[in-house]
Each structure stands twice: as C-alpha cells, then as structure tokens.
Design a protein around this motif. Structure first.
Motif, short mmCIF file in Angstrom:
data_model
loop_
_atom_site.label_atom_id
_atom_site.label_comp_id
_atom_site.label_asym_id
_atom_site.label_seq_id
_atom_site.Cartn_x
_atom_site.Cartn_y
_atom_site.Cartn_z
N GLY A 120 11.41 -32.20 -80.25
CA GLY A 120 12.22 -33.01 -80.79
C GLY A 120 12.70 -34.47 -80.20
N ASP A 121 11.90 -35.14 -79.55
CA ASP A 121 12.09 -36.42 -78.98
C ASP A 121 11.48 -37.49 -80.06
OD1 ASP A 121 11.67 -38.79 -77.46
OD2 ASP A 121 12.79 -37.79 -75.72
N ALA A 180 9.31 -41.12 -72.17
CA ALA A 180 10.29 -40.20 -73.20
C ALA A 180 10.23 -38.84 -72.44
CB ALA A 180 9.90 -40.56 -74.38
N LEU A 181 9.22 -38.48 -72.17
CA LEU A 181 8.91 -37.19 -71.60
C LEU A 181 9.61 -36.90 -70.29
CD1 LEU A 181 5.28 -36.49 -72.35
CD2 LEU A 181 7.22 -35.81 -73.63
N ARG A 182 9.41 -38.03 -69.34
CA ARG A 182 10.19 -37.74 -68.12
C ARG A 182 11.74 -37.79 -68.43
NH1 ARG A 182 6.51 -41.98 -66.40
NH2 ARG A 182 8.05 -43.59 -66.74
N SER A 183 12.21 -38.47 -69.28
CA SER A 183 13.57 -38.44 -69.43
C SER A 183 13.94 -36.96 -69.98
CB SER A 183 13.98 -39.59 -70.65
OG SER A 183 13.57 -40.80 -70.26
N GLN A 184 13.32 -36.58 -70.98
CA GLN A 184 13.38 -35.18 -71.16
C GLN A 184 13.51 -33.95 -69.92
OE1 GLN A 184 14.70 -33.72 -73.90
NE2 GLN A 184 13.70 -35.24 -75.79
N LYS A 188 16.71 -31.77 -68.26
CA LYS A 188 16.44 -30.30 -68.32
C LYS A 188 16.21 -29.76 -69.60
CE LYS A 188 17.04 -30.30 -63.71
NZ LYS A 188 15.81 -30.06 -62.86
N ALA A 189 15.42 -30.53 -70.47
CA ALA A 189 15.10 -29.99 -71.83
C ALA A 189 14.27 -29.00 -72.00
CB ALA A 189 14.58 -31.27 -72.72
#
Length: 227
Positions: A120-121, A180-184, A188-189
């Motif tokens: 969902g990002d 974006a993936l590192r931020s998720q 702890k997404a």
C-alpha cells in the motif's frame, strides 16, 4: 536432461526461496555441502536419484526443476498453450519466443505490483511504474529508430535519448523505490509474505513466471559479476 545451467539455476533459486542455507539443504538431501554447491553452480550434473529427492524436498515436478516447464506441478507448455495463454487481442502471432517472453514478464510484473499493492505504498508503486515505463520507452524508441520512423513523434529529441535520459530516470526511480521501501521497513510496516508457498497460493500460475524471470536474470547478472 535439460541443460545443466537451467537445472543449477532452478536448484539454487528453490533453496533460497525456501530460506535455507546450503549446509541445511545438503544435510536434508543427504549429500555434502560441497556436492550441493557443485550442483548449484553447474560444475557437476546430478543423478536421477538426487533429482527425485530434490523434487520431493522443494515440492516441485521434475520437469520444473530441469527447466522444461514453467509449471511447478509439471505440465509442459505447448506452442498452442503459450499462444492461448497470452491476453486476448495481444497474441504475438508468428513468434512463440516473443509470446513466451511477454507472458513471463507480464506475469512477473503482475506479481510485483500485486505485492506492492498489498504493502500500500503509493511512492513505491509509482517509482516502480516509472522505472519499468522508462525501460519500455527506451527499448521501443530503439525499435522505432531502427525501423526508420520519424522520431519527431517523441518530445525528447534523439540527442537526449542517446545521452541515456531513460537510463538516468530509471536509476532515479530505483532510488525512490528503495527509499520508499526502507521507510516502510523503518516504520515496521507489515510486508507481504514472500515465501514460495505464499506466492504460489496468492498468484497461481503467475508466480512461476516470476520464478523464471528471477532465475534467468540472477544467473545472467552473476555471470557478469564474475567477468
């Protein structure tokens, strides 16, 4: 037996999909780690008894592990099935190879965006779309030019294209995607389950395309890294 390179690529990918080390897999399969390494690197070709053990261990068919089919269950893809498997209206008549490659990439991209959709990002989804879009743009533009078509059709002039603008955009898009993936991950997404079993259940059929694309690319890139 199919080519040793196809077998070794698939054998290595299946182990990594399962998430086990060479030492663990070798012990489970009743051979030494050194011998399994030889099999995975294409140094030695295994006997039938090992192929049977590996099929049972990874729960795949012999045809799949030998690179003779995209189906883990073992059904072979005939020419007619490949053509019929393409999206209606988009069959690439006259070239089974082109149709198969289109099907493989379409299936793999479908799984990728399905997984990103679960995450969902929007930033990751848009960055992935930009990356792939620029790749398609560059390849189509080369075809367009080689065919002698008028490049005035495009807003980007030929000089800009020749300077690698598409490649630069792909690199920037990849950077945005990774960020974006590192931020998720930092937040702890909950990431989707990427195990082979979960992918097969969520994307029956298409996950086989992903496996084939990953296996082929991984082998090609690994070979380049050794040069």
């Amino acid at each position: 037996m199919a080519s040793t390179s196809e077998f070794s690529r698939t054998l290595s990918l299946l182990r990594r999909e399962r998430g086990v080390s060479q030492r663990t897999a070798a012990a489970d399969l009743g051979i030494s780690q050194a011998l399994l390494s030889h099999y995975e690197n294409g140094v030695r070709e295994p006997g039938l008894s090992f192929v049977v053990k590996a099929c049972d261990y990874y729960n795949v068919s012999a045809d799949f592990i030998l690179g003779r089919t995209l189906s883990r269950e073992g059904s072979m893809l005939t020419r007619e099935e490949v053509l019929n498997a393409a999206e209606p209206g988009n069959i690439l008549q006259g070239s089974v190879m082109a149709t198969l490659q289109s099907k493989l990439l379409s299936g793999a991209v479908g799984v990728l965006f399905g997984l990103l959709g679960k995450l969902g990002d929007k930033a990751a989804i848009n960055a992935a779309a930009s990356y792939l879009g620029s790749g398609v743009y560059q390849l189509y533009r080369h075809l367009y030019k080689a065919a002698g078509a008028n490049e005035a059709y495009f807003a980007l002039d030929p000089a800009g294209c020749a300077m690698g603008m598409a490649g630069a955009d792909m690199k920037l898009s990849e950077n945005r995607y990774a960020h974006a993936l590192r931020s998720q991950a930092a937040r702890k997404a909950e990431f989707p389950d990427l195990s082979a079993e979960a992918l097969a259940a969520a994307y029956p059929g298409r996950c086989q395309s992903l496996t084939q694309v990953l296996s082929t690319a991984d082998a090609r890139l690994n070979k380049l890294s050794e040069q």
